[in-house]
Design an enzyme around this catalytic site. Structure first.
Site, mmCIF file in Angstrom:
data_model
loop_
_atom_site.group_PDB
_atom_site.id
_atom_site.type_symbol
_atom_site.label_atom_id
_atom_site.label_comp_id
_atom_site.label_asym_id
_atom_site.label_seq_id
_atom_site.Cartn_x
_atom_site.Cartn_y
_atom_site.Cartn_z
ATOM 1 N N SER A 157 -10.797 38.441 70.172
ATOM 2 C CA SER A 157 -9.617 38.176 70.737
ATOM 3 C C SER A 157 -8.480 38.199 72.026
ATOM 4 C CB SER A 157 -8.455 40.386 70.256
ATOM 5 O OG SER A 157 -9.218 41.318 70.759
ATOM 6 N N HIS A 203 -13.845 34.978 83.868
ATOM 7 C CA HIS A 203 -13.322 34.676 82.352
ATOM 8 C C HIS A 203 -14.079 33.160 82.190
ATOM 9 C CE1 HIS A 203 -9.825 34.455 79.894
ATOM 10 N NE2 HIS A 203 -9.572 33.598 80.060
ATOM 11 N N GLN A 255 -18.860 45.208 73.359
ATOM 12 C CA GLN A 255 -18.771 47.285 73.097
ATOM 13 C C GLN A 255 -19.880 47.326 72.626
ATOM 14 O OE1 GLN A 255 -14.957 47.012 69.877
ATOM 15 N NE2 GLN A 255 -15.001 44.628 70.061
ATOM 16 N N CYS A 260 -4.738 37.921 81.165
ATOM 17 C CA CYS A 260 -5.927 38.162 80.911
ATOM 18 C C CYS A 260 -6.444 39.511 81.358
ATOM 19 C CB CYS A 260 -7.257 37.428 80.810
ATOM 20 S SG CYS A 260 -8.906 38.163 80.068
ATOM 21 N N HIS A 286 -17.557 39.733 76.760
ATOM 22 C CA HIS A 286 -17.805 41.553 77.011
ATOM 23 C C HIS A 286 -18.256 41.335 75.507
ATOM 24 C CE1 HIS A 286 -13.762 40.592 74.581
ATOM 25 N NE2 HIS A 286 -13.614 41.883 74.190
ATOM 26 N N ASN A 308 -18.550 40.131 69.881
ATOM 27 C CA ASN A 308 -18.148 39.086 68.976
ATOM 28 C C ASN A 308 -17.917 37.785 69.858
ATOM 29 O OD1 ASN A 308 -18.284 40.907 66.503
ATOM 30 N ND2 ASN A 308 -16.989 41.590 67.006
ATOM 31 N N HIS A 311 -12.318 36.590 77.582
ATOM 32 C CA HIS A 311 -12.720 36.772 78.192
ATOM 33 C C HIS A 311 -14.455 37.473 78.041
ATOM 34 C CE1 HIS A 311 -13.192 38.831 82.997
ATOM 35 N NE2 HIS A 311 -14.215 39.419 82.475
ATOM 36 N N CYS A 325 -10.054 40.712 83.330
ATOM 37 C CA CYS A 325 -9.735 40.150 84.747
ATOM 38 C C CYS A 325 -9.708 41.055 85.569
ATOM 39 C CB CYS A 325 -9.122 38.916 84.483
ATOM 40 S SG CYS A 325 -9.529 37.239 83.535
#
Length: 337
Positions: free
Chosen positions: A158, A110, A165, A47, A163, A150, A161, A50
């Site tokens: 995609s 993760h 934006q 990943c 996260h 998302n 993990h 990570c």
């Protein structure tokens, strides 16, 4: 409220949504998706989000122990765009758009989505969002800072993990323009649109999901997505930096509780697009803007049945089957696991 087909007005955008409660009895209940949930490790050596792992272009993610922010390696918006305008007869119109795209990793873990983090970790994420809003909104050419996430492959994520934006851009995007017009119209009349709306919703109670002294989460009267929610600070404020410590803690707890209710609803990690709409940073005061968060989840009747925006929705107007009131009732009853 109506128990037959009717439409409802979205006061934030001026758009209508068609509500058809009787359609929940139809035989076909939607496309069935794969509901299997893979178990994720706490650390994945493959990943790129990570700690310590390599990203695109030879960049390496540092060994972070909190939130981690970096410029998106495949940014949709970039700051070094030359200013240009093209207009052919008022019909073929285009203009350049500058921006900044960043990624926010919520934690080094993760396997822990936002709602499974402790409240203090979610508060740290929120502080990061506030700092980024201040930094990016402070650029003299940035008019809008969009924080969003998302979650899940169903929403195009995609990488699993946890996260989100942040996109900062030169001009107000379409949704911001619509919401700003509605809120400034109310402000010109001496009121706050979302303060007034919240008072009506709290008096009604049918669409409230959860609340405390600082935050209310509800299924909006005009919801389009089946289990869409609106997160509203109860006192008027325009952006995250306006919130003191107690109100940020309350908002962090509301996000944790809502996310856990979503996951409990169908027994799977609930996919969604989530975003915060904060006061524009275009130099205007915008006193009528009220900070709020949108959650748009696609699941309809179970973990394997999704809502699609197709046909009539694309060609005419949004449409929903289950009423916002019944969606709120189910979310209220969901266990926070």
């Amino acid at each position: 409220m109506f128990d037959t087909t009717h439409r409802r007005l979205n006061r934030l955008t001026g758009e209508w949504v068609l509500v058809s409660p009787h359609r929940t009895a139809r035989p076909w209940q939607g496309q069935v998706e794969d509901a299997r949930v893979p178990e994720l490790p706490a650390y994945d050596p493959e990943c790129y989000l990570c700690p310590g792992n390599e990203r695109a272009g030879g960049h390496r993610t540092p060994a972070y122990d909190g939130t981690f922010v970096f410029d998106n390696d495949f940014a949709a918006l970039t700051p070094g765009v030359a200013q240009a305008v093209s207009d052919r007869g008022g019909l073929l119109v285009a203009e350049s758009e500058r921006g900044v795209c960043r990624v926010v990793c919520y934690s080094p873990r993760h396997d822990l989505p936002l709602g499974q983090l402790p409240v203090e970790r979610i508060r740290a994420v929120m502080d990061t969002w506030a700092d980024q809003y201040t930094e990016l909104g402070g650029l003299d050419w940035v008019s809008w800072v969009q924080v969003f996430e998302n979650r899940g492959a169903a929403m195009g994520a995609s990488n699993p993990h946890p996260h989100g934006q942040i996109w900062a851009e030169e001009r107000l995007p379409t949704e911001a323009v619509r919401e700003l017009a509605a809120q400034e119209s109310a402000a010109a009349a001496g009121s706050c649109l979302l303060c007034d709306y919240l008072a009506v919703e709290e008096a009604d109670g049918a669409r409230i999901v959860l609340q405390d002294e600082h935050v209310t989460v509800l299924v909006p009267f005009w919801a389009v997505w089946p289990f869409e929610t609106l997160v509203l600070p109860r006192g008027h404020c325009g952006a995250l930096p306006d919130l003191d410590g107690a109100r940020r803690d309350a908002l962090a707890d509301a996000l944790r509780r809502l996310s856990r209710r979503y996951d409990s609803l169908f027994g799977v990690p609930f996919p969604y697009t989530m975003g915060l709409h904060q006061r524009p940073t275009d130099g205007g005061a915008h006193p009528g803007w009220h900070l709020h968060g949108h959650f748009y989840p696609p699941l309809l009747r179970s973990a394997t049945v999704r809502k699609f925006m197709v046909g009539y929705e694309l060609l005419a107007q949004p449409q929903r089957d289950i009423t916002p009131e019944s969606a709120a009732e189910r979310l209220r009853a969901a266990v926070e696991r």
